[in-house]
Scaffold this motif. Sequence first.
Motif, short mmCIF file in Angstrom:
data_model
loop_
_atom_site.label_atom_id
_atom_site.label_comp_id
_atom_site.label_asym_id
_atom_site.label_seq_id
_atom_site.Cartn_x
_atom_site.Cartn_y
_atom_site.Cartn_z
N SER A 155 -36.84 11.50 17.70
CA SER A 155 -37.14 11.39 19.13
C SER A 155 -36.26 12.33 19.95
CB SER A 155 -36.94 9.94 19.58
OG SER A 155 -37.35 9.78 20.91
N SER A 156 -34.99 12.43 19.60
CA SER A 156 -34.08 13.33 20.32
C SER A 156 -34.56 14.78 20.21
CB SER A 156 -32.66 13.23 19.76
OG SER A 156 -32.12 11.97 20.05
N ARG A 157 -35.00 15.14 19.02
CA ARG A 157 -35.45 16.51 18.77
C ARG A 157 -36.79 16.80 19.46
NH1 ARG A 157 -35.78 16.06 13.78
NH2 ARG A 157 -38.02 16.12 13.45
N GLY A 160 -36.49 14.73 23.46
CA GLY A 160 -35.27 15.04 24.22
C GLY A 160 -34.33 13.85 24.24
N ALA A 161 -33.04 14.15 24.35
CA ALA A 161 -32.01 13.12 24.30
C ALA A 161 -32.05 12.17 25.49
CB ALA A 161 -30.63 13.78 24.21
N GLU A 162 -32.63 12.59 26.61
CA GLU A 162 -32.65 11.76 27.81
C GLU A 162 -34.00 11.08 28.06
OE1 GLU A 162 -31.13 13.98 31.10
OE2 GLU A 162 -29.22 14.35 30.12
N ASP A 165 -37.89 6.82 25.76
CA ASP A 165 -38.11 6.31 24.41
C ASP A 165 -36.89 6.55 23.53
OD1 ASP A 165 -40.62 5.59 25.26
OD2 ASP A 165 -41.68 7.11 24.08
N THR A 166 -36.28 7.72 23.65
CA THR A 166 -35.08 8.04 22.87
C THR A 166 -33.94 7.10 23.27
OG1 THR A 166 -35.73 10.37 22.78
CG2 THR A 166 -33.44 9.87 22.25
N LEU A 167 -33.76 6.90 24.56
CA LEU A 167 -32.69 6.01 25.03
C LEU A 167 -32.91 4.57 24.57
CD1 LEU A 167 -32.25 7.47 28.62
CD2 LEU A 167 -30.76 7.83 26.62
N THR A 168 -34.15 4.14 24.53
CA THR A 168 -34.45 2.78 24.05
C THR A 168 -34.09 2.65 22.58
OG1 THR A 168 -36.23 2.53 25.67
CG2 THR A 168 -36.29 1.07 23.76
N ILE A 169 -34.43 3.66 21.79
CA ILE A 169 -34.09 3.65 20.37
C ILE A 169 -32.57 3.62 20.19
CG2 ILE A 169 -34.19 4.95 18.20
CD1 ILE A 169 -36.97 6.01 19.22
N ILE A 170 -31.86 4.42 20.98
CA ILE A 170 -30.39 4.45 20.90
C ILE A 170 -29.81 3.08 21.25
CG2 ILE A 170 -28.30 5.43 21.95
CD1 ILE A 170 -29.91 8.09 22.22
N ALA A 171 -30.34 2.46 22.30
CA ALA A 171 -29.86 1.12 22.70
C ALA A 171 -30.10 0.11 21.59
CB ALA A 171 -30.55 0.69 24.00
#
Length: 179
Positions: A155-157, A160-162, A165-171
């Motif tokens: 997702s980051s790749r 994007g890191a921001e 969806d990426t932030l939800t996965i990180i959380a």
Amino acid sequence: MANLASTYSNQGRWKEAEELEVQVIETRKRVLRAEHPSTLDSMASLASTFWNQGRWKEAKELKVQVMETRKRRVLGAEHPSTLDSIASLASTYRDQGRWKEAEELEVQVIETSLRVLGAEHPDTLTSMANLASTYSNQGRWKEAEELEVQAMETSSRVLGAEHLDTLTIIANLALTYNN
């Protein structure tokens, strides 16, 4: 009418949403037919309204009906809308603590998504996050972590890191580490 029902649903006005959704379904069945994609979409919306009211049994029955119709008679087993229906049913099972049934459907969605949509498609990543959630709910931390790390990296790749969806996965990964 469907848009107004959606607005009521977004406001948590479940009874009003349900009344309109039932009218929309009846009209679409009469005008378009029961198996028309728009009719099935309306049925899926009604199932969500049932789910939001805690009416699990009715939600599950309607979700199964929509999924089976999309899968067997209308769109086929690999169509994105069919995969959405399967994922929605898996979510209902997860919310009920029916881990085995949720896991089986989520694995099926991931396998099909990987084959049809590819590993970098947002729907594939969402499917991975859903299965990770099922693992987390069972205390299967290592399995959840592996999926979340894979989904986060992709997702980051891709998004994007921001990206939300990426932030939800990180959380979710942070919660997995915390647990």
